[in-house]
Enzyme design. Structure first.
Site, PDB file in Angstrom:
ATOM      1  N   ILE A 250       0.566  -1.059  -0.023  1.00 20.59           N
ATOM      2  CA  ILE A 250      -0.064   0.354   0.043  1.00 20.59           C
ATOM      3  C   ILE A 250       0.626   1.112   0.071  1.00 20.59           C
ATOM      4  O   ILE A 250       0.137   2.685  -0.240  1.00 20.59           O
ATOM      5  CB  ILE A 250      -0.988   0.143   0.984  1.00 20.59           C
ATOM      6  CG1 ILE A 250      -1.758   1.058   0.853  1.00 20.59           C
ATOM      7  CG2 ILE A 250      -0.691   0.678   2.796  1.00 20.59           C
ATOM      8  CD1 ILE A 250      -3.453   0.911   1.769  1.00 20.59           C
TER       9      ILE A 250
ATOM     10  N   ASN B 175      -2.323   3.086  16.223  1.00 16.06           N
ATOM     11  CA  ASN B 175      -2.803   3.038  17.096  1.00 16.06           C
ATOM     12  C   ASN B 175      -2.981   4.341  17.688  1.00 16.06           C
ATOM     13  O   ASN B 175      -2.683   5.230  17.026  1.00 16.06           O
ATOM     14  CB  ASN B 175      -1.492   1.807  17.726  1.00 16.06           C
ATOM     15  CG  ASN B 175      -0.571   3.016  18.008  1.00 16.06           C
ATOM     16  OD1 ASN B 175      -0.407   4.220  18.311  1.00 16.06           O
ATOM     17  ND2 ASN B 175       0.413   2.604  16.760  1.00 16.06           N
TER      18      ASN B 175
ATOM     19  N   VAL C 291       2.231  -2.696   8.549  1.00 12.93           N
ATOM     20  CA  VAL C 291       1.785  -0.975   7.895  1.00 12.93           C
ATOM     21  C   VAL C 291       1.702   0.195   8.204  1.00 12.93           C
ATOM     22  O   VAL C 291       2.073   0.952   7.579  1.00 12.93           O
ATOM     23  CB  VAL C 291       0.291  -1.525   7.480  1.00 12.93           C
ATOM     24  CG1 VAL C 291      -0.614  -1.123   8.194  1.00 12.93           C
ATOM     25  CG2 VAL C 291       0.323  -0.554   5.820  1.00 12.93           C
ATOM     26  N   ASP C 292       1.739   0.402   9.618  1.00 12.89           N
ATOM     27  CA  ASP C 292       1.796   1.492   9.835  1.00 12.89           C
ATOM     28  C   ASP C 292       3.488   2.369  10.025  1.00 12.89           C
ATOM     29  O   ASP C 292       3.981   3.118   9.622  1.00 12.89           O
ATOM     30  CB  ASP C 292       1.364   1.853  11.319  1.00 12.89           C
ATOM     31  CG  ASP C 292       1.641   3.325  12.365  1.00 12.89           C
ATOM     32  OD1 ASP C 292       1.053   2.796  13.729  1.00 12.89           O
ATOM     33  OD2 ASP C 292       1.183   4.431  12.024  1.00 12.89           O
TER      34      ASP C 292
ATOM     35  N   THR D 204      -5.917  -7.000  11.029  1.00  9.17           N
ATOM     36  CA  THR D 204      -5.414  -8.579  11.019  1.00  9.17           C
ATOM     37  C   THR D 204      -4.097  -8.684  10.844  1.00  9.17           C
ATOM     38  O   THR D 204      -3.746 -10.143  10.256  1.00  9.17           O
ATOM     39  CB  THR D 204      -6.473  -9.094   9.785  1.00  9.17           C
ATOM     40  OG1 THR D 204      -5.799  -8.552   8.415  1.00  9.17           O
ATOM     41  CG2 THR D 204      -7.819  -8.328   9.984  1.00  9.17           C
TER      42      THR D 204
ATOM     43  N   TYR E 290      -3.397  -6.379  15.814  1.00 10.87           N
ATOM     44  CA  TYR E 290      -3.859  -7.136  16.434  1.00 10.87           C
ATOM     45  C   TYR E 290      -5.038  -7.975  16.447  1.00 10.87           C
ATOM     46  O   TYR E 290      -6.313  -7.870  16.893  1.00 10.87           O
ATOM     47  CB  TYR E 290      -4.740  -5.236  16.194  1.00 10.87           C
ATOM     48  CG  TYR E 290      -4.289  -4.175  16.266  1.00 10.87           C
ATOM     49  CD1 TYR E 290      -3.666  -4.057  17.266  1.00 10.87           C
ATOM     50  CD2 TYR E 290      -5.267  -3.646  16.254  1.00 10.87           C
ATOM     51  CE1 TYR E 290      -2.862  -2.698  17.174  1.00 10.87           C
ATOM     52  CE2 TYR E 290      -4.884  -1.922  16.672  1.00 10.87           C
ATOM     53  CZ  TYR E 290      -3.522  -2.068  17.735  1.00 10.87           C
ATOM     54  OH  TYR E 290      -3.755  -1.155  18.295  1.00 10.87           O
TER      55      TYR E 290
HETATM   56  N1  APR Z   1       0.852  -2.967   2.450  1.00  9.41           N
HETATM   57  C1  APR Z   1      -0.629  -3.686   3.138  1.00  9.41           C
HETATM   58  N2  APR Z   1      -0.391  -4.421   3.801  1.00  9.41           N
HETATM   59  C2  APR Z   1       0.454  -4.661   4.516  1.00  9.41           C
HETATM   60  C3  APR Z   1       1.650  -4.217   4.396  1.00  9.41           C
HETATM   61  C4  APR Z   1       2.071  -2.919   3.517  1.00  9.41           C
HETATM   62  N3  APR Z   1       2.909  -2.266   3.044  1.00  9.41           N
HETATM   63  N4  APR Z   1       2.083  -4.643   5.176  1.00  9.41           N
HETATM   64  C5  APR Z   1       1.173  -4.721   6.391  1.00  9.41           C
HETATM   65  N5  APR Z   1       0.407  -4.752   5.886  1.00  9.41           N
HETATM   66  C6  APR Z   1      -0.910  -5.942   6.249  1.00  9.41           C
HETATM   67  C7  APR Z   1      -0.573  -7.156   7.076  1.00  9.41           C
HETATM   68  O1  APR Z   1      -0.259  -7.786   6.145  1.00  9.41           O
HETATM   69  C8  APR Z   1      -1.880  -7.363   7.244  1.00  9.41           C
HETATM   70  O2  APR Z   1      -2.504  -7.816   6.621  1.00  9.41           O
HETATM   71  O3  APR Z   1      -1.960  -5.015   6.834  1.00  9.41           O
HETATM   72  C9  APR Z   1      -2.823  -5.119   7.357  1.00  9.41           C
HETATM   73  C10 APR Z   1      -2.603  -5.349   8.896  1.00  9.41           C
HETATM   74  O4  APR Z   1      -1.363  -5.457   9.630  1.00  9.41           O
HETATM   75  P1  APR Z   1      -0.853  -4.626  11.043  1.00  9.41           P
HETATM   76  O5  APR Z   1       0.141  -3.827  10.297  1.00  9.41           O
HETATM   77  O6  APR Z   1       0.489  -5.795  11.902  1.00  9.41           O
HETATM   78  O7  APR Z   1      -1.629  -3.023  11.606  1.00  9.41           O
HETATM   79  P2  APR Z   1      -3.556  -3.712  12.692  1.00  9.41           P
HETATM   80  O8  APR Z   1      -2.927  -5.476  13.195  1.00  9.41           O
HETATM   81  O9  APR Z   1      -3.839  -2.952  12.188  1.00  9.41           O
HETATM   82  O10 APR Z   1      -2.197  -3.998  13.861  1.00  9.41           O
HETATM   83  C11 APR Z   1      -2.291  -2.680  14.146  1.00  9.41           C
HETATM   84  O11 APR Z   1       0.823  -2.559  14.421  1.00  9.41           O
HETATM   85  O12 APR Z   1       2.060  -1.543  13.736  1.00  9.41           O
HETATM   86  C12 APR Z   1       1.025  -1.147  14.535  1.00  9.41           C
HETATM   87  O13 APR Z   1       0.777   0.798  15.266  1.00  9.41           O
HETATM   88  C13 APR Z   1       0.251  -0.205  14.747  1.00  9.41           C
HETATM   89  O14 APR Z   1      -0.022  -1.273  16.874  1.00  9.41           O
HETATM   90  C14 APR Z   1      -0.967  -0.845  15.533  1.00  9.41           C
HETATM   91  C15 APR Z   1      -0.396  -2.380  15.501  1.00  9.41           C
END
Ligand code: APR
Length: 178
Positions: free
Chosen positions: A11, A24, A33-34, A118, A121
């Site tokens: 993304i 978060n 992804v953050d 997913t 979290y």
């Molecule tokens: N592009 C698209 N999707 C991505 C990318 C990327 N570059 N990197 C990771 N993802 C996907 C993951 O594979 C997952 O399917 O994004 C989705 C959400 O995963 P996380 O990034 O772990 O986010 P989330 O589960 O909502 O947890 C949020 O994680 O990074 C920390 O600060 C954030 O505390 C918060 C928590």
């Protein structure tokens, strides 16, 4: 332009007008992804986020995209999965609706989402995909903006679940299925 699509990709490379960050509540970055979005956008993104005073789970806040191709980032903290009986589905739906509402209010035409909650979290993918697609498709049915929304899955396995759920509920030819 197709109003909704499920794609596999990173993304941070999206050319959509706005990308959504699975953040978060501090909005001060993280991993997943953050972390990827902050790395790609550069330090100016964090500087703008510092001034936002955080964001409640299920709500969304808009910033510029800086070094990203996307002009804007919509930051939304998703719910942490705790078994599904503590309001997680409603909070996850609120993430998608808040981002789409904010995008429409700002006249943003194309929005790309990651699969919120997913990853770290722990929200189970089939349940999250059902909430995400129901919310997105419901919003698009009632609004002209955004003109296009995509679910950007980081892996083929994630995309397969979203496509399965989409075909179950929204495929045009579902009545042609046995
Ligand atoms: N592009 C698209 N999707 C991505 C990318 C990327 N570059 N990197 C990771 N993802 C996907 C993951 O594979 C997952 O399917 O994004 C989705 C959400 O995963 P996380 O990034 O772990 O986010 P989330 O589960 O909502 O947890 C949020 O994680 O990074 C920390 O600060 C954030 O505390 C918060 C928590």
């Amino acid at each position: 332009m197709e109003r909704f699509a499920i794609i596999v990709g990173d993304i941070t490379r999206s050319g959509a007008e706005a990308i959504v960050n699975a953040a978060n509540p501090s909005l001060l970055g993280g991993s997943g992804v953050d972390g990827a979005i902050h790395r790609a956008a550069g330090p100016a993104l964090l500087a703008e986020c510092r001034g936002l005073g955080g964001c409640e789970t299920g709500r969304a806040k808009l910033t510029h995209g800086y070094n990203l191709r996307a002009k804007y980032v919509l930051h939304t903290p998703g719910p942490i999965w705790q078994g599904g009986h503590l309001g997680e589905p409603a909070l996850l739906a609120s993430c998608y609706r808040s981002c789409l509402t904010l995008a429409a209010e700002h006249g943003i035409r194309t929005v790309d989402f990651p699969s919120i909650s997913t990853g770290i979290y722990g929200y189970p993918l089939p349940q999250a995909a059902t909430v995400a697609l129901r919310t997105i498709m419901g919003f698009l049915a009632e609004h002209d903006l955004p003109e296009r929304v995509r679910m950007v899955c980081h892996s083929e396995s994630t995309a397969a679940v979203y496509r399965q759920v989409f075909n179950l509920w929204y495929a045009e030819d579902k009545d042609s299925r046995l």
